[in-house]
Design a protein around this motif. Structure first.
Motif, mmCIF file in Angstrom:
data_model
loop_
_atom_site.group_PDB
_atom_site.id
_atom_site.type_symbol
_atom_site.label_atom_id
_atom_site.label_comp_id
_atom_site.label_asym_id
_atom_site.label_seq_id
_atom_site.Cartn_x
_atom_site.Cartn_y
_atom_site.Cartn_z
ATOM 1 N N GLU A 1 4.331 21.707 12.277
ATOM 2 C CA GLU A 1 3.350 21.820 13.543
ATOM 3 C C GLU A 1 2.527 20.517 13.646
ATOM 4 O OE1 GLU A 1 1.954 26.612 12.993
ATOM 5 O OE2 GLU A 1 0.426 24.769 13.040
ATOM 6 N N TYR A 2 2.232 19.740 12.424
ATOM 7 C CA TYR A 2 1.525 18.546 12.453
ATOM 8 C C TYR A 2 2.415 17.449 12.473
ATOM 9 C CZ TYR A 2 -1.588 15.081 10.905
ATOM 10 O OH TYR A 2 -2.283 14.063 10.631
ATOM 11 N N VAL B 1 -1.308 18.384 16.510
ATOM 12 C CA VAL B 1 -1.140 19.746 15.555
ATOM 13 C C VAL B 1 -0.311 20.405 16.228
ATOM 14 C CG1 VAL B 1 -3.552 19.228 14.766
ATOM 15 C CG2 VAL B 1 -3.570 20.283 17.102
ATOM 16 N N SER C 1 3.770 17.399 8.661
ATOM 17 C CA SER C 1 3.366 18.070 7.460
ATOM 18 C C SER C 1 3.495 19.644 7.502
ATOM 19 C CB SER C 1 1.623 17.904 7.331
ATOM 20 O OG SER C 1 1.156 18.703 8.275
ATOM 21 N N ARG C 2 3.436 20.234 6.479
ATOM 22 C CA ARG C 2 3.442 21.466 6.322
ATOM 23 C C ARG C 2 2.109 22.097 5.757
ATOM 24 N NH1 ARG C 2 3.773 22.431 0.777
ATOM 25 N NH2 ARG C 2 4.837 20.874 -0.493
ATOM 26 N N ARG C 3 1.751 23.070 5.889
ATOM 27 C CA ARG C 3 0.497 23.565 5.137
ATOM 28 C C ARG C 3 0.885 23.874 3.571
ATOM 29 N NH1 ARG C 3 -4.536 25.219 6.545
ATOM 30 N NH2 ARG C 3 -4.307 25.005 8.969
ATOM 31 N N ALA D 1 -3.877 22.185 1.693
ATOM 32 C CA ALA D 1 -3.773 20.838 1.693
ATOM 33 C C ALA D 1 -2.713 20.238 2.715
ATOM 34 C CB ALA D 1 -3.413 20.225 0.358
ATOM 35 N N ASN D 2 -2.970 19.093 3.602
ATOM 36 C CA ASN D 2 -2.162 18.627 4.531
ATOM 37 C C ASN D 2 -1.173 17.385 3.954
ATOM 38 O OD1 ASN D 2 -1.314 18.205 6.943
ATOM 39 N ND2 ASN D 2 -2.689 16.499 7.572
ATOM 40 N N VAL D 3 0.099 18.051 3.436
ATOM 41 C CA VAL D 3 0.895 17.304 2.612
ATOM 42 C C VAL D 3 2.008 16.822 3.590
ATOM 43 C CG1 VAL D 3 2.704 17.586 0.839
ATOM 44 C CG2 VAL D 3 0.620 18.986 0.567
ATOM 45 N N LEU D 4 2.258 15.526 3.706
ATOM 46 C CA LEU D 4 3.209 14.820 4.422
ATOM 47 C C LEU D 4 4.294 14.434 4.041
ATOM 48 C CD1 LEU D 4 0.313 12.173 5.991
ATOM 49 C CD2 LEU D 4 1.013 14.189 6.804
ATOM 50 N N PHE E 1 7.306 11.632 5.145
ATOM 51 C CA PHE E 1 7.368 10.619 5.973
ATOM 52 C C PHE E 1 8.600 10.280 6.432
ATOM 53 C CE2 PHE E 1 3.103 8.324 6.008
ATOM 54 C CZ PHE E 1 2.356 9.115 4.912
ATOM 55 N N SER F 1 -9.063 18.192 -1.022
ATOM 56 C CA SER F 1 -8.145 17.761 -1.818
ATOM 57 C C SER F 1 -7.741 16.458 -2.098
ATOM 58 C CB SER F 1 -6.958 18.868 -1.379
ATOM 59 O OG SER F 1 -6.361 18.150 -0.077
ATOM 60 N N GLN G 1 -4.350 13.604 -2.790
ATOM 61 C CA GLN G 1 -2.708 13.376 -3.156
ATOM 62 C C GLN G 1 -2.720 12.025 -3.529
ATOM 63 O OE1 GLN G 1 -1.121 14.510 0.760
ATOM 64 N NE2 GLN G 1 -2.072 16.389 0.819
ATOM 65 N N TYR H 1 0.706 9.339 -3.638
ATOM 66 C CA TYR H 1 1.954 9.053 -3.039
ATOM 67 C C TYR H 1 2.610 7.703 -3.667
ATOM 68 C CZ TYR H 1 1.241 12.307 0.873
ATOM 69 O OH TYR H 1 0.988 13.194 1.684
ATOM 70 N N PRO I 1 6.082 6.459 1.936
ATOM 71 C CA PRO I 1 5.622 7.055 0.918
ATOM 72 C C PRO I 1 6.140 8.538 0.609
ATOM 73 C CG PRO I 1 3.902 6.277 2.286
ATOM 74 C CD PRO I 1 5.298 6.478 3.056
ATOM 75 N N LEU J 1 5.303 12.056 -1.764
ATOM 76 C CA LEU J 1 4.348 12.936 -2.402
ATOM 77 C C LEU J 1 4.519 13.136 -3.834
ATOM 78 C CD1 LEU J 1 1.661 14.539 -2.127
ATOM 79 C CD2 LEU J 1 3.072 16.359 -2.164
ATOM 80 N N SER K 1 -8.054 14.510 1.718
ATOM 81 C CA SER K 1 -7.953 15.555 2.797
ATOM 82 C C SER K 1 -9.289 16.352 3.063
ATOM 83 C CB SER K 1 -6.907 16.509 2.684
ATOM 84 O OG SER K 1 -7.284 17.504 3.870
ATOM 85 N N GLY L 1 -9.646 18.338 5.714
ATOM 86 C CA GLY L 1 -9.213 19.491 6.538
ATOM 87 C C GLY L 1 -8.057 19.635 6.966
ATOM 88 N N TYR L 2 -7.309 20.291 7.735
ATOM 89 C CA TYR L 2 -5.995 20.252 8.201
ATOM 90 C C TYR L 2 -5.289 19.180 9.074
ATOM 91 C CZ TYR L 2 -1.566 22.097 9.632
ATOM 92 O OH TYR L 2 -0.208 22.354 10.342
ATOM 93 N N LEU M 1 -5.595 12.915 7.008
ATOM 94 C CA LEU M 1 -5.617 12.300 5.698
ATOM 95 C C LEU M 1 -6.323 11.057 5.745
ATOM 96 C CD1 LEU M 1 -2.293 13.195 3.712
ATOM 97 C CD2 LEU M 1 -4.450 13.983 3.373
#
Lengths: 115, 110
Positions: free
Chosen positions: A30-31, A50, A94-96, A101-104, A106, B31, B33, B35, B43, B45, B92, B94-95, B98
């Motif tokens: 989504e993001y 988003v 990103s996935r939630r 947490a907003n894991v990216l 790249f 949270s 992170q 990288y 980058p 994770l 982070s 929020g959603y 970052l």
């Protein structure tokens, strides 16, 4: 899966020219977001989205436009390039994560030089 | 604006040495992170820490989140040349976005 694909990988522009950096993801994220990376400055957020039809400004939005017509694509447009926009640009999606947490993820980056 | 300060900015060590990289802020993050970025790549994770005081291990890498969730550290034991790269922390709240630190460039020589 390809993940996040950015094109072109390298580009040289003259001041005042316009161009679009392409970004596509095949993970149904989504993001999506665009960062620029400059020596000693880290990653700075330009614009993000988003979801399809929704975009917002990040830390350094001036000189850049974005749109999000589909979930997969998030192009970054430079309307009138300036030397200050010489940088490496990264698209990320990103996935939630399980914790929210907003894991990216790249892309490999697009190196832009403006003369 | 939330800021993340990373230290040191640059670290050059010999293979087999231990090292610690720090990521500090005056803000609380939900949270954090870490990288790693290699030349010419984006980058990637390494880990996400969420709970204050949390410790996570990834082979020779140990990550810790501060009790107050304002800081984090990355410790590498017996560094190898393959650990060379730019290490970035990101917080982070929020959603949507970052906040990234400026990074620590690590060079491990054989």
């Amino acid at each position: 899966n390809a993940g996040v694909t950015q094109t072109p990988k390298f580009q040289v522009l003259k001041t005042g020219q316009s161009m679009t950096l392409q970004c596509a993801q095949d993970m149904n994220h989504e993001y999506m977001s665009w960062y620029r990376q400059d020596p000693g400055m880290g990653l700075r957020l330009i614009h993000y989205s988003v979801g399809a039809g929704i975009t917002d400004q990040g830390e350094v939005p001036n000189g850049y436009n974005v749109s999000r017509s589909t979930t997969e694509d998030f192009p970054l447009r430079l309307l009138s390039a300036a030397p200050s926009q010489t940088s490496v640009y990264f698209c990320a999606s990103s996935r939630r994560g399980g914790t929210g947490a907003n894991v990216l993820t790249f892309g490999a980056g697009s190196r832009l030089t403006v003369l | 604006t939330q800021l993340l300060e990373q230290s040191p900015q640059f670290l050059s060590i010999q293979e087999g040495e231990n090292l610690t990289v720090y990521c500090n802020s005056s803000s609380v993050f939900s949270s954090l992170q870490w990288y790693r970025q290699e030349p010419g790549e984006g980058p990637v994770l390494l880990v996400t820490v969420v709970t204050g005081g949390e410790v996570k291990k990834l082979k020779r890498l140990t990550f810790q989140f501060g009790d107050a969730r304002k800081d984090s550290s990355l410790h590498i034991t017996a560094a190898q040349p393959g650990d060379t790269g730019l290490y970035l922390c990101a917080g982070s709240s929020g959603y949507s976005t970052l906040t990234f630190g400026k990074g620590t460039m690590l060079l491990v020589s054989p």
